[in-house]
Design a protein around this motif. Structure first.
Motif, PDB file in Angstrom:
ATOM      1  N   ASN A  46       0.822  -1.208   0.000  1.00 51.99           N
ATOM      2  CA  ASN A  46       0.000   0.000   0.000  1.00 51.99           C
ATOM      3  C   ASN A  46       0.858   1.261   0.000  1.00 51.99           C
ATOM      4  N   VAL A  47       1.888   1.273   0.825  1.00 47.90           N
ATOM      5  CA  VAL A  47       2.774   2.446   0.889  1.00 47.90           C
ATOM      6  C   VAL A  47       3.522   2.619  -0.433  1.00 47.90           C
ATOM      7  N   ALA A  48       3.983   1.516  -1.021  1.00 45.50           N
ATOM      8  CA  ALA A  48       4.710   1.589  -2.284  1.00 45.50           C
ATOM      9  C   ALA A  48       3.824   2.139  -3.395  1.00 45.50           C
ATOM     10  N   VAL A  49       2.576   1.682  -3.470  1.00 40.47           N
ATOM     11  CA  VAL A  49       1.654   2.181  -4.499  1.00 40.47           C
ATOM     12  C   VAL A  49       1.338   3.657  -4.254  1.00 40.47           C
ATOM     13  N   PHE A  50       1.216   4.048  -2.982  1.00 37.52           N
ATOM     14  CA  PHE A  50       0.973   5.452  -2.648  1.00 37.52           C
ATOM     15  C   PHE A  50       2.104   6.346  -3.153  1.00 37.52           C
ATOM     16  N   LEU A  51       3.339   5.926  -2.904  1.00 36.90           N
ATOM     17  CA  LEU A  51       4.492   6.704  -3.349  1.00 36.90           C
ATOM     18  C   LEU A  51       4.584   6.733  -4.873  1.00 36.90           C
ATOM     19  N   ALA A  52       4.258   5.601  -5.508  1.00 35.54           N
ATOM     20  CA  ALA A  52       4.287   5.550  -6.969  1.00 35.54           C
ATOM     21  C   ALA A  52       3.242   6.488  -7.563  1.00 35.54           C
ATOM     22  N   ALA A  53       2.067   6.563  -6.935  1.00 38.48           N
ATOM     23  CA  ALA A  53       1.008   7.441  -7.433  1.00 38.48           C
ATOM     24  C   ALA A  53       1.376   8.910  -7.240  1.00 38.48           C
ATOM     25  N   LEU A  54       2.120   9.212  -6.163  1.00 34.84           N
ATOM     26  CA  LEU A  54       2.584  10.588  -5.969  1.00 34.84           C
ATOM     27  C   LEU A  54       3.556  10.990  -7.072  1.00 34.84           C
TER      28      LEU A  54
END
Length: 291
Positions: free
Chosen positions: A84-92
């Motif tokens: 979840n954190v990795a996808v959040f950072l990727a979306a940013l």
């Protein structure tokens, strides 16, 4: 002194429990419960009996739901948080990625180009949206909930069964969102899956005969917060929360049915398949309406 209070687990004294090891009769919490032919045993008694001549598979410690007890009972929860954190950072870093992963019923215009939705065949959005967040406070709050609720549940169910609850709850929440919301509105977040873990936790507490008032109070509080307007540009998806909660409770019932051996595995498999087919039916019904 409160004489009605349940005793604490012999390995985790801060965790009250009404279950005792069938061999040594010491109190044990869900994390320490290992399924035996009759009742549950503690890790020490299982290790002491590992030299009985049975096969390694027969002696493998089992969780309350029949899963294998892992060395790190919270590893999958940590992994899900990491994803979840990795996808959040990727979306940013790439905002267009968020548009590709969010739950969207029908296409919209993004940066001058059309973006397709679930109704045009992009069914992957129903699950990718469960791992997507675009606000830091949103991902932090959901990950705290995932850790607090998911960690103990993973220890009680085992990794594969826990993952089934998480993914099916996320799918169930997305299915209800897809059915009841405006097809042009994008929805995202892990809250549907987290609510599903909460629903399964209610079933677990009932199975272990725990005091239900604290668990029910938590469910009611989270549902109340679901329907309280937060203002601003963010709207809580009550459909995801309610759909996830109901789905998680249904899957939890199947996972924690009082059965053993092959019968338990069959019940769990049938439950998961039934819940998946129900979600699929809702999704196909909505797709037929939008096309």
């Amino acid at each position: 002194m409160d004489t009605d209070r349940l005793p604490g687990c012999y390995r985790h004294p801060d965790r009250d429990t009404g279950i005792r090891c069938t061999r040594c009769e010491r109190p044990i919490c869900p994390e320490c419960m290992i399924s035996a032919s009759v009742g549950f045993q503690c890790p020490d008694c299982v290790r002491a009996g590992s030299g009985t001549g049975h096969s390694p598979a027969a002696n493998a410690p089992r969780t309350l739901a029949g899963g294998v007890v892992a060395a790190d009972p919270h590893l999958l929860t940590k992994t899900l948080i990491g994803i979840n954190v990795a996808v959040f950072l990727a979306a940013l870093a790439a905002p267009a990625l968020a548009v590709r992963l969010a739950l969207l019923g029908r296409y919209v215009e993004f940066l001058g180009a059309p973006v397709e939705g679930v109704s045009t065949g992009e069914y992957y959005r129903l699950l990718t949206s469960v791992f997507l967040h675009t606000e830091w406070w949103h991902v932090i709050s959901n990950m705290i909930g995932l850790w607090v609720i998911g960690g103990p549940l993973e220890a009680a169910l085992g990794r594969s069964r826990y993952l089934a609850v998480y993914l099916l709850s996320g799918l169930g929440g997305s299915a209800l969102v897809y059915l009841l919301t405006e097809p042009y509105a994008a929805t995202l977040g892990a809250s549907g899956a987290v609510f599903g873990l909460l629903g399964a936790t209610v079933v677990l507490a009932r199975r272990l005969r725990y005091e239900m008032r604290p668990v029910i109070t938590m469910v009611v509080l989270m549902l109340v917060l679901t329907f309280v307007p937060l203002g601003g540009h963010f709207t809580v998806s009550w459909q995801a929360h309610v759909g996830g909660l109901i789905t998680g409770a249904l899957v939890g019932l199947g996972m924690l049915t009082p059965a053993t051996g092959r019968n338990r595995t069959v019940i769990q498999g049938v439950t998961c398949a039934g819940v998946f087919l129900l979600a699929a039916a809702v999704i196909l019904l909505r797709t037929a309406e939008l096309t």
